[in-house]
Design an enzyme around this catalytic site. Structure first.
Site, PDB file in Angstrom:
ATOM      1  N   GLY A 234      36.074  50.202  27.844  1.00 18.48           N
ATOM      2  CA  GLY A 234      37.213  49.513  27.234  1.00 18.48           C
ATOM      3  C   GLY A 234      38.436  50.357  26.995  1.00 18.48           C
ATOM      4  O   GLY A 234      39.448  49.848  26.493  1.00 18.48           O
ATOM      5  N   GLY A 271      35.066  52.001  32.887  1.00 21.59           N
ATOM      6  CA  GLY A 271      35.255  51.657  34.295  1.00 21.59           C
ATOM      7  C   GLY A 271      36.732  51.776  34.625  1.00 21.59           C
ATOM      8  O   GLY A 271      37.183  52.711  35.287  1.00 21.59           O
ATOM      9  N   ARG A 308      43.224  39.273  39.581  1.00 14.85           N
ATOM     10  CA  ARG A 308      43.577  39.503  38.171  1.00 14.85           C
ATOM     11  C   ARG A 308      44.828  38.738  37.715  1.00 14.85           C
ATOM     12  O   ARG A 308      44.800  38.127  36.648  1.00 14.85           O
ATOM     13  CB  ARG A 308      43.720  41.005  37.884  1.00 14.85           C
ATOM     14  CG  ARG A 308      42.437  41.783  38.137  1.00 14.85           C
ATOM     15  CD  ARG A 308      42.535  43.244  37.712  1.00 14.85           C
ATOM     16  NE  ARG A 308      42.661  43.347  36.279  1.00 14.85           N
ATOM     17  CZ  ARG A 308      43.777  43.628  35.632  1.00 14.85           C
ATOM     18  NH1 ARG A 308      44.877  43.874  36.284  1.00 14.85           N
ATOM     19  NH2 ARG A 308      43.793  43.666  34.333  1.00 14.85           N
ATOM     20  N   CYS A 338      46.128  28.525  49.136  1.00 12.38           N
ATOM     21  CA  CYS A 338      46.596  27.182  48.780  1.00 12.38           C
ATOM     22  C   CYS A 338      46.247  26.865  47.331  1.00 12.38           C
ATOM     23  O   CYS A 338      45.374  26.021  47.054  1.00 12.38           O
ATOM     24  CB  CYS A 338      45.993  26.164  49.730  1.00 12.38           C
ATOM     25  SG  CYS A 338      46.444  26.543  51.417  1.00 12.38           S
ATOM     26  N   GLU A 339      46.828  27.573  46.422  1.00 14.63           N
ATOM     27  CA  GLU A 339      46.676  27.366  44.974  1.00 14.63           C
ATOM     28  C   GLU A 339      48.004  27.740  44.339  1.00 14.63           C
ATOM     29  O   GLU A 339      48.553  28.803  44.661  1.00 14.63           O
ATOM     30  CB  GLU A 339      45.616  28.316  44.379  1.00 14.63           C
ATOM     31  CG  GLU A 339      44.210  28.109  44.825  1.00 14.63           C
ATOM     32  CD  GLU A 339      43.504  26.952  44.132  1.00 14.63           C
ATOM     33  OE1 GLU A 339      43.972  26.508  43.064  1.00 14.63           O
ATOM     34  OE2 GLU A 339      42.497  26.488  44.689  1.00 14.63           O
ATOM     35  N   TYR A 367      38.657  46.505  39.234  1.00 15.29           N
ATOM     36  CA  TYR A 367      38.541  45.038  39.240  1.00 15.29           C
ATOM     37  C   TYR A 367      39.478  44.421  40.291  1.00 15.29           C
ATOM     38  O   TYR A 367      40.054  43.356  40.075  1.00 15.29           O
ATOM     39  CB  TYR A 367      38.800  44.461  37.830  1.00 15.29           C
ATOM     40  CG  TYR A 367      37.888  45.089  36.794  1.00 15.29           C
ATOM     41  CD1 TYR A 367      36.526  44.813  36.788  1.00 15.29           C
ATOM     42  CD2 TYR A 367      38.367  46.009  35.859  1.00 15.29           C
ATOM     43  CE1 TYR A 367      35.667  45.426  35.877  1.00 15.29           C
ATOM     44  CE2 TYR A 367      37.513  46.634  34.944  1.00 15.29           C
ATOM     45  CZ  TYR A 367      36.175  46.334  34.964  1.00 15.29           C
ATOM     46  OH  TYR A 367      35.330  46.946  34.072  1.00 15.29           O
TER      47      TYR A 367
HETATM   48  C1  LIG Z   1      28.738  46.579  29.253  1.00 12.40           C
HETATM   49  C2  LIG Z   1      30.026  47.067  29.821  1.00 12.40           C
HETATM   50  N1  LIG Z   1      30.288  48.376  29.795  1.00 12.40           N
HETATM   51  C3  LIG Z   1      31.432  48.885  30.300  1.00 12.40           C
HETATM   52  C4  LIG Z   1      32.375  48.060  30.861  1.00 12.40           C
HETATM   53  C5  LIG Z   1      33.622  48.678  31.416  1.00 12.40           C
HETATM   54  O1  LIG Z   1      34.765  48.252  30.759  1.00 12.40           O
HETATM   55  P1  LIG Z   1      36.159  48.907  31.110  1.00 12.40           P
HETATM   56  O2  LIG Z   1      36.345  48.763  32.566  1.00 12.40           O
HETATM   57  O3  LIG Z   1      37.159  48.166  30.325  1.00 12.40           O
HETATM   58  O4  LIG Z   1      36.067  50.336  30.701  1.00 12.40           O
HETATM   59  C6  LIG Z   1      32.173  46.683  30.903  1.00 12.40           C
HETATM   60  C7  LIG Z   1      33.184  45.794  31.482  1.00 12.40           C
HETATM   61  O5  LIG Z   1      33.153  44.614  31.485  1.00 12.40           O
HETATM   62  C8  LIG Z   1      30.945  46.171  30.378  1.00 12.40           C
HETATM   63  O6  LIG Z   1      30.675  44.863  30.409  1.00 12.40           O
END
Ligand SMILES: Cc1ncc(COP(=O)(O)O)c(C=O)c1O
Length: 414
Positions: A234, A271, A308, A338-339, A367
């Site tokens: 996050g 991530g 996104r 087509c959206e 993502y």
């Molecule tokens: C369990 C869990 N850990 C880590 C992440 C990674 O989140 P971020 O890409 O915001 O760091 C996610 C993303 O959905 C997740 O569901």
């Protein structure tokens, strides 16, 4: 990572025009140097174990790069687990997460002897124990807690409020202790949480750390040997120049307030933070038209290549590769799907464009490709990794023609 020299755009030492001449757009390009720098800064500042959340960008070259830097992997499916193992991640550095683990997922994870499975419900805990009994194994587990914290992020990426589907309500911990008491084939060694993506507010990290410290102590007081406390992912990234950047040093100083001298290992599972700003989506102008006074710049990337903006109203900066034309025009940049929601941005000012020009959509390393689809029966984008002045194609999708041959028409329709 991206810079302009002699009117040309470069990513590391490679000219984007050069790559675009030999590869059909749209395609993703990632900068190895940027990923390395980001990882090193994150790990050295937080001094914690890092499990890369593979869901953000699951290309095996990216996972292998992360592993070579010392990262473990956070996976949420058999497919992601296989990717991590094939990319050479040590199974003891893999954690398995996921809100809906099937018995097949659990059996597979058990067979790979990974670090631990993070449990998300009481039923799942019981199923893991039963499967472990059948396989005659003792399995290490963590409990993913739902700490009831509002990450103050958009609803679609919030995961830590009581009303979200993720994690186990901390008010149900008494039930968990009772079940653990009789579940002899699971061995509880950790707790984790993840309250959502794009967290910038330092007070939210403070709240996470405070609640996780209290909960770790609760488990310890109930006789569990807690070895790992996973503080989630996050960590927020910026998608706009001059916008707020998360100060990792502040996050670290909040961590230190709560976790000085604790006996367990701290970890994060980011991530987006590790890859978002290391990738761009390269696309070409297909056509330009004016409808009702709006200048539409229709490009060959769409919501099928990068969902996104359509899904979350996410913003990505958009720039042409060639900035030599000083005449500016306002464009609404849209994909070919087509959206009506297939729009990347509205009324942005760009140098006047022509059909065939190359446009880049920035900060698309996380993502992006992983959420791409074959909608409208279009092909997926290729992916390229750049390392100084060399580059390599790291994903070659099926062509649209190959992809449509995957359907089967039953005999009775012939
Ligand atoms: C369990 C869990 N850990 C880590 C992440 C990674 O989140 P971020 O890409 O915001 O760091 C996610 C993303 O959905 C997740 O569901």
């Amino acid at each position: 990572m991206i810079y302009y020299r002699n009117k040309k755009t470069f990513i590391e030492g490679v000219s984007l025009e050069e790559i675009a001449r030999s590869h059909a757009t749209p395609f993703y390009i990632y900068s190895q140097n940027k990923i390395e720098d980001t990882f090193e800064k994150l790990e050295s500042t937080l001094s914690a174990e890092i499990f890369y959340a593979v869901k953000a960008n699951s290309n095996q070259a990216i996972i292998k790069l992360m592993a070579s830097l010392g990262a473990g992997a956070d996976v949420v499916s058999i497919g992601e687990l296989e990717r991590a193992i094939m990319a050479g991640v040590n199974p003891k550095k893999i954690i398995f997460e996921g809100i809906g683990k099937t018995n097949e997922d659990i059996s597979f994870a058990l067979s790979k002897s990974i670090r631990l499975i993070n449990v998300e419900s009481i039923d799942e805990l019981q199923r893991i124990n039963s499967i472990a009994i059948k396989q005659n194994k003792i399995v290490d587990i963590g409990i993913r807690l739902n700490p009831n914290i509002d990450g103050q992020t958009i609803d679609k990426i919030s995961t830590g409020k009581k009303t979200d589907k993720f994690g186990i309500d901390t008010e149900k911990l008494r039930d968990i202790f009772q079940i653990l008491e009789v579940s002899k084939n699971v061995n509880l060694i950790g707790i984790s949480c993840h309250i959502g993506s794009q967290i910038f507010n330092i007070n939210i990290f403070t709240e996470i750390f405070k609640k996780m410290k209290i909960n770790a102590q609760l488990f310890i007081d109930n006789g569990y040997l807690i070895k790992h406390v996973d503080l989630g992912g996050g960590l927020g990234v910026t998608y706009q120049q001059n916008k707020e950047v998360l100060k990792l040093e502040l996050v670290k100083s909040e961590m230190d307030k709560f976790f000085k001298n604790v006996e367990y290992q701290l970890s994060f599972e980011p991530g987006r933070y590790l890859v978002a700003n290391a990738g761009i989506l390269v696309t070409s102008v297909i056509t330009i038209k004016n409808n009702g006074g709006i200048n539409f710049l229709i490009i060959d990337a769409g919501m099928h290549s990068l969902i996104r903006p359509a899904l979350y109203k996410a913003h990505h900066d958009i720039e042409p590769v060639d900035k030599s034309n000083s005449e500016l025009t306002s464009y609404t940049v849209a994909g070919p799907i087509c959206e009506s929601s297939d729009i990347f941005d509205k009324n942005i000012s760009l140098p006047k464009q022509k059909v065939g020009n190359i446009i880049i959509i920035k900060d698309t390393g996380a993502y992006g490709k992983v959420m791409a689809s074959n909608y409208n029966s279009r092909g997926l984008p290729i992916e390229i990794l750049v390392n100084n002045d060399i580059f390599c194609k790291i994903y070659q999708p099926l062509t649209a023609q190959e992809f449509i041959r995957q359907d089967t028409i039953p005999e009775w329709l012939d």
